[in-house]
Design a protein around this motif. Sequence first.
Motif, PDB file in Angstrom:
ATOM      1  N   ALA A   1      45.870 -15.592 -66.896  1.00  0.00           N
ATOM      2  CA  ALA A   1      46.799 -16.672 -66.532  1.00  0.00           C
ATOM      3  C   ALA A   1      46.043 -17.950 -66.162  1.00  0.00           C
ATOM      4  CB  ALA A   1      47.684 -16.218 -65.369  1.00  0.00           C
ATOM      5  N   LEU A   2      44.944 -17.805 -65.421  1.00  0.00           N
ATOM      6  CA  LEU A   2      44.191 -18.992 -64.995  1.00  0.00           C
ATOM      7  C   LEU A   2      43.504 -19.673 -66.179  1.00  0.00           C
ATOM      8  CD1 LEU A   2      42.673 -17.597 -61.677  1.00  0.00           C
ATOM      9  CD2 LEU A   2      44.353 -19.451 -61.896  1.00  0.00           C
TER      10      LEU A   2
ATOM     11  N   SER B   1      36.029  -9.200 -44.306  1.00  0.00           N
ATOM     12  CA  SER B   1      36.504 -10.251 -45.203  1.00  0.00           C
ATOM     13  C   SER B   1      36.603  -9.722 -46.632  1.00  0.00           C
ATOM     14  CB  SER B   1      35.529 -11.440 -45.165  1.00  0.00           C
ATOM     15  OG  SER B   1      35.701 -12.261 -46.303  1.00  0.00           O
ATOM     16  N   ILE B   2      37.693 -10.087 -47.289  1.00  0.00           N
ATOM     17  CA  ILE B   2      37.846  -9.825 -48.729  1.00  0.00           C
ATOM     18  C   ILE B   2      38.094 -11.166 -49.400  1.00  0.00           C
ATOM     19  CG2 ILE B   2      39.168  -8.658 -50.535  1.00  0.00           C
ATOM     20  CD1 ILE B   2      40.191  -6.706 -48.380  1.00  0.00           C
ATOM     21  N   SER B   3      37.296 -11.476 -50.414  1.00  0.00           N
ATOM     22  CA  SER B   3      37.554 -12.692 -51.184  1.00  0.00           C
ATOM     23  C   SER B   3      37.307 -12.424 -52.662  1.00  0.00           C
ATOM     24  CB  SER B   3      36.689 -13.862 -50.689  1.00  0.00           C
ATOM     25  OG  SER B   3      35.332 -13.560 -50.841  1.00  0.00           O
ATOM     26  N   VAL B   4      37.982 -13.207 -53.470  1.00  0.00           N
ATOM     27  CA  VAL B   4      37.824 -13.117 -54.924  1.00  0.00           C
ATOM     28  C   VAL B   4      37.386 -14.476 -55.428  1.00  0.00           C
ATOM     29  CG1 VAL B   4      38.992 -12.765 -57.131  1.00  0.00           C
ATOM     30  CG2 VAL B   4      39.574 -11.314 -55.182  1.00  0.00           C
ATOM     31  N   SER B   5      36.380 -14.490 -56.290  1.00  0.00           N
ATOM     32  CA  SER B   5      35.923 -15.738 -56.877  1.00  0.00           C
ATOM     33  C   SER B   5      36.253 -15.739 -58.373  1.00  0.00           C
ATOM     34  CB  SER B   5      34.412 -15.881 -56.665  1.00  0.00           C
ATOM     35  OG  SER B   5      33.960 -17.080 -57.239  1.00  0.00           O
ATOM     36  N   PHE B   6      37.146 -16.641 -58.771  1.00  0.00           N
ATOM     37  CA  PHE B   6      37.476 -16.790 -60.189  1.00  0.00           C
ATOM     38  C   PHE B   6      36.526 -17.832 -60.790  1.00  0.00           C
ATOM     39  CE2 PHE B   6      41.476 -15.267 -58.350  1.00  0.00           C
ATOM     40  CZ  PHE B   6      41.745 -14.212 -59.209  1.00  0.00           C
TER      41      PHE B   6
ATOM     42  N   GLY C   1      46.514 -19.835 -52.314  1.00  0.00           N
ATOM     43  CA  GLY C   1      45.952 -18.629 -52.929  1.00  0.00           C
ATOM     44  C   GLY C   1      46.897 -17.956 -53.900  1.00  0.00           C
ATOM     45  N   ALA C   2      48.216 -18.022 -53.627  1.00  0.00           N
ATOM     46  CA  ALA C   2      49.182 -17.361 -54.514  1.00  0.00           C
ATOM     47  C   ALA C   2      49.204 -18.001 -55.895  1.00  0.00           C
ATOM     48  CB  ALA C   2      50.573 -17.396 -53.883  1.00  0.00           C
ATOM     49  N   ASP C   3      48.727 -19.258 -56.022  1.00  0.00           N
ATOM     50  CA  ASP C   3      48.635 -19.887 -57.344  1.00  0.00           C
ATOM     51  C   ASP C   3      47.568 -19.215 -58.195  1.00  0.00           C
ATOM     52  OD1 ASP C   3      50.539 -21.622 -56.479  1.00  0.00           O
ATOM     53  OD2 ASP C   3      49.228 -23.364 -56.258  1.00  0.00           O
ATOM     54  N   PHE C   4      46.673 -18.467 -57.547  1.00  0.00           N
ATOM     55  CA  PHE C   4      45.576 -17.808 -58.262  1.00  0.00           C
ATOM     56  C   PHE C   4      45.793 -16.298 -58.363  1.00  0.00           C
ATOM     57  CE2 PHE C   4      43.967 -21.836 -56.991  1.00  0.00           C
ATOM     58  CZ  PHE C   4      42.985 -22.170 -57.894  1.00  0.00           C
ATOM     59  N   LEU C   5      46.244 -15.680 -57.268  1.00  0.00           N
ATOM     60  CA  LEU C   5      46.421 -14.229 -57.253  1.00  0.00           C
ATOM     61  C   LEU C   5      47.521 -13.869 -56.263  1.00  0.00           C
ATOM     62  CD1 LEU C   5      45.400 -11.407 -58.130  1.00  0.00           C
ATOM     63  CD2 LEU C   5      43.827 -11.491 -56.174  1.00  0.00           C
ATOM     64  N   SER C   6      48.549 -13.177 -56.768  1.00  0.00           N
ATOM     65  CA  SER C   6      49.654 -12.772 -55.907  1.00  0.00           C
ATOM     66  C   SER C   6      50.196 -11.425 -56.374  1.00  0.00           C
ATOM     67  CB  SER C   6      50.759 -13.837 -55.939  1.00  0.00           C
ATOM     68  OG  SER C   6      51.818 -13.464 -55.086  1.00  0.00           O
ATOM     69  N   PRO C   7      50.353 -10.447 -55.451  1.00  0.00           N
ATOM     70  CA  PRO C   7      50.014 -10.534 -54.028  1.00  0.00           C
ATOM     71  C   PRO C   7      48.505 -10.463 -53.828  1.00  0.00           C
ATOM     72  CG  PRO C   7      50.709  -8.305 -54.596  1.00  0.00           C
ATOM     73  CD  PRO C   7      50.909  -9.128 -55.831  1.00  0.00           C
TER      74      PRO C   7
END
Length: 293
Positions: free
Chosen positions: A99-100, A206-211, A43-49
């Motif tokens: 960035a992505l 639950s918290i999720s992000v969809s790129f 996940g850190a490759d997509f969003l950090s923190p």
Amino acid sequence: MSDNTRAFAATWSAPVPESERLDIAAFYEHVWRRRPMVWRGCGADFLSPPLDWERVAEVERLPVRELGAAEARLSPDRTVLFVNQAQHAVPELDAACLALAEEFGWEECTADLSVTREQGAGIGCHFDHSDNFVVQQQGSKSWRVGLPSDTAPRRQRARMLEAKGFVPSGTLPPEVPQVRLEPGDVLYLPLFAPHEGVESASEEGSISVSFSCNARSALGSWMGPLMRRLSLEPEWWGPVPLDGPDPGRLSAALHRAFEDVLGQAGSRDGGDRAPVPTARPDTSPPPPAPTAD
Ligand SMILES: [Fe+2]
């Protein structure tokens, strides 16, 4: 059944493939628009923190005027919050999208934020006109994911053309693979693949992000420029002779305009960003799947 098709069938009868390392070149070669994939702990490759509950509470308190182009929808029972185009309201998501897009070679990346507060809560089974990467931030979520071929071509077409009134509900095959995402896990949902995610446990939410990389059609991308370019060609803007058009001259002008439009597109795409040939649509045979709707 060809060897190629048999290889896909063997892959799909197994659980969703998993890896602990994101290799973008290998992803484009073997996975892109073919089948789902899970990266554990990437996940850190997509969003950090990652987004935490405090940050989500801040987003929930934002007045409507500060949401910008983002669109927040809260279910009537208040168990599901879905923020479409959340990058417009959450700066860290906007930075991650930029960035992505650079890393994957996309023209654009957008982000949706999904928050649930009840076991089994979700937004229902559907399919999208985008390739999505779901990054679990907090809590856990269970997903059922089909293949692009589970959505009938006529429904894919309606989605790409954004047919008025069309509802992109999804239909999952009975034996569809399931996968549970924990914080830090990433799930790839291919374009057109039906999917449904529900919260796994109620204690935490639950918290999720969809790129998302939104798909573009040739019609949507080039029809407008082609029409404008054709409007400069006398054979096309001029009055058609009473004895009918000259098909040869019309065709020659059409080809000139077409080459011009594609040439401009090529020079625009070939700017600072390196081309990503492997991001082209996959033309290999799709894996077999039960006929859906
Ligand atoms: Fe979706």
